[in-house]
Design a protein around this motif. Structure first.
Motif, short mmCIF file in Angstrom:
data_model
loop_
_atom_site.label_atom_id
_atom_site.label_comp_id
_atom_site.label_asym_id
_atom_site.label_seq_id
_atom_site.Cartn_x
_atom_site.Cartn_y
_atom_site.Cartn_z
N SER A 68 48.20 39.27 48.13
CA SER A 68 47.69 40.35 49.08
C SER A 68 46.38 40.84 49.33
O SER A 68 45.70 40.16 48.05
CB SER A 68 48.49 41.41 48.66
N PRO A 69 45.64 41.34 50.04
CA PRO A 69 44.31 41.57 50.15
C PRO A 69 43.93 42.45 48.82
O PRO A 69 42.76 41.94 48.23
CB PRO A 69 44.12 42.55 51.25
N PHE A 70 44.53 43.40 48.21
CA PHE A 70 44.21 43.74 46.91
C PHE A 70 44.02 43.03 45.67
O PHE A 70 43.15 42.72 44.96
CB PHE A 70 45.00 44.99 46.47
N LEU A 71 45.26 42.07 45.80
CA LEU A 71 45.38 41.00 44.50
C LEU A 71 44.15 39.90 44.82
O LEU A 71 43.74 39.35 43.98
CB LEU A 71 46.87 40.32 44.77
N GLN A 72 43.91 39.60 46.31
CA GLN A 72 42.80 38.59 46.19
C GLN A 72 41.73 39.33 45.73
O GLN A 72 40.52 38.56 45.27
CB GLN A 72 42.53 38.45 47.95
N ILE A 73 41.03 40.53 45.92
CA ILE A 73 40.07 40.99 45.36
C ILE A 73 40.03 40.99 43.88
O ILE A 73 38.84 40.70 43.19
CB ILE A 73 39.87 42.70 46.03
N LEU A 74 41.16 41.31 43.24
CA LEU A 74 41.37 41.43 41.89
C LEU A 74 41.18 39.77 41.38
O LEU A 74 40.40 39.61 40.19
CB LEU A 74 42.67 41.86 41.55
N LEU A 75 41.91 39.03 41.92
CA LEU A 75 41.60 37.53 41.59
C LEU A 75 40.33 36.99 41.83
O LEU A 75 39.84 36.23 40.89
CB LEU A 75 42.80 36.52 42.31
N GLY A 76 39.72 37.30 42.82
CA GLY A 76 38.06 36.92 43.17
C GLY A 76 37.40 37.38 41.83
O GLY A 76 36.36 36.77 41.36
N TYR A 77 37.65 38.66 41.18
CA TYR A 77 36.79 39.21 40.17
C TYR A 77 37.04 38.34 39.11
O TYR A 77 36.29 38.01 37.96
CB TYR A 77 37.12 40.64 39.76
N ILE A 78 38.30 38.02 38.84
CA ILE A 78 38.93 37.38 37.43
C ILE A 78 38.18 35.80 37.54
O ILE A 78 37.75 35.41 36.67
CB ILE A 78 40.41 37.27 37.54
N SER A 79 38.36 35.23 38.67
CA SER A 79 37.91 33.90 38.81
C SER A 79 36.33 33.86 38.49
O SER A 79 35.88 32.77 37.99
CB SER A 79 38.27 33.26 40.17
N LEU A 80 35.47 34.61 38.78
CA LEU A 80 34.09 34.57 38.90
C LEU A 80 33.71 35.46 37.37
O LEU A 80 32.70 34.96 37.00
CB LEU A 80 33.45 35.18 39.97
N LEU A 81 34.34 36.39 36.84
CA LEU A 81 33.61 37.15 35.81
C LEU A 81 34.55 36.81 34.59
O LEU A 81 33.75 36.89 33.27
CB LEU A 81 34.08 38.59 36.13
#
Length: 304
Positions: free
Chosen positions: A264-277
């Protein structure tokens, strides 16, 4: 006419967003990001310092770990400033040139990290399959050449991305869902045909991360085959234990990437943070805990 177009390109702004929240909660959200930034920079810098200054750590495994630390440092420095800019100063605007520069460095460093993880899988295979010739096969000059090839391959694949995006006209709201610029997101803001960009983006992903993940999987198949042929159960577990840190790094890097497309859009944002940070934060901690030699050096450095 060219001057008009150049002026339009320079005036293009993108709006960065991130986790949906009220403005009064931004300060609280910034606290974990600041914490992650400090720990990532400190942890990876400490590993680099210790490996560089201690001759006993000038071994293939620690040299590859240094490569990973440099890549993780780069990712933290590239992404965290724009994230903190949003949550600390409410600075959401980013110019086209700054956005394209961030696209280049984020994707370049991600692709280099993928290659480094592949080299580390190869390192573990050689160490387990042929331990007597390990130091002879992975000499410092050979490791340097492997690292150079990894950087050049990523550079060749990523260098066209900013130029492909710069040729577009942007006529939409230009609101990005993340707190940093990514190729796929910026591309979707264009009011031109993005077919070529989509195909090239998919090609680079498959040629880099797809190929790397397949070769890593094959490396671990060979590692398991070698380990299962060891008669002693104790030796078998000891050999597998040397791969735990690398497996953790692989899970941290690839799991969010695989999940991003089906979220989902919210989960994509969260996973984006996880993958980079998260990888730059966790990798130095995991390797420090699992490597007795490295852990002892770190403890000794802080006690002094």
């Amino acid at each position: 006419m060219s001057a008009v177009n150049d002026t339009k390109l320079k005036s293009i702004k993108f709006l960065l967003t991130g986790l949906p929240s009220h403005r009064d909660t931004h300060l609280w959200i910034s606290i974990p990001f600041c914490f992650m930034y400090v720990i990532s920079i400190t942890g990876n810098s400490v590993i680099l310092f210790i490996v560089k200054t201690d001759p006993s750590l000038h071994e293939p495994m620690y040299i590859f770990l240094s490569m990973l630390a440099v890549t993780d440092l780069g990712l933290s420095i590239t992404t965290i400033p724009t994230i903190l800019g949003i949550y600390l100063f409410n600075s959401r605007e980013i110019s086209l040139d700054a956005c394209l520069a961030q696209v280049f460095f984020i994707h370049l460093l991600q692709y280099i990290e993928s290659s480094v993880l592949l080299l580390m899988a190869f390192d573990r295979f050689i160490a387990i399959h042929n331990p007597l010739r390990y130091a002879f096969i992975l000499t410092p000059p050979r490791i340097a050449k492997m690292g150079l090839v990894a950087v050049l391959r990523a550079m060749v694949l990523i260098l066209p991305l900013p130029f492909l995006l710069k040729r577009f006209q942007y006529c939409r709201a230009n609101v990005l869902s993340h707190s940093y610029c990514l190729f796929q997101e910026v591309m979707k803001m264009a009011c031109s045909d993005i077919t070529v960009n989509s195909i090239y983006g998919l090609f680079t992903k498959l040629f880099q991360m797809g190929l790397d993940s397949m070769l890593i999987f094959l490396s671990y198949v060979m590692i398991l085959k070698t380990v299962l042929s060891i008669a002693s159960h104790k030796e078998c577990l000891r050999a597998l234990n040397t791969c735990v840190s690398h497996l953790c790094a692989l899970l941290l890097f690839y799991t969010p990437e695989i999940s991003l497309s089906k979220s989902s859009p919210f989960l994509q944002i969260l996973l984006g943070y996880i993958s980079l940070l998260v990888p730059p934060l966790i990798n130095p901690i995991v390797y420090s805990l699992k490597s007795k030699h490295l852990r002892a050096k770190i403890i000794r450095m802080f006690i002094k």
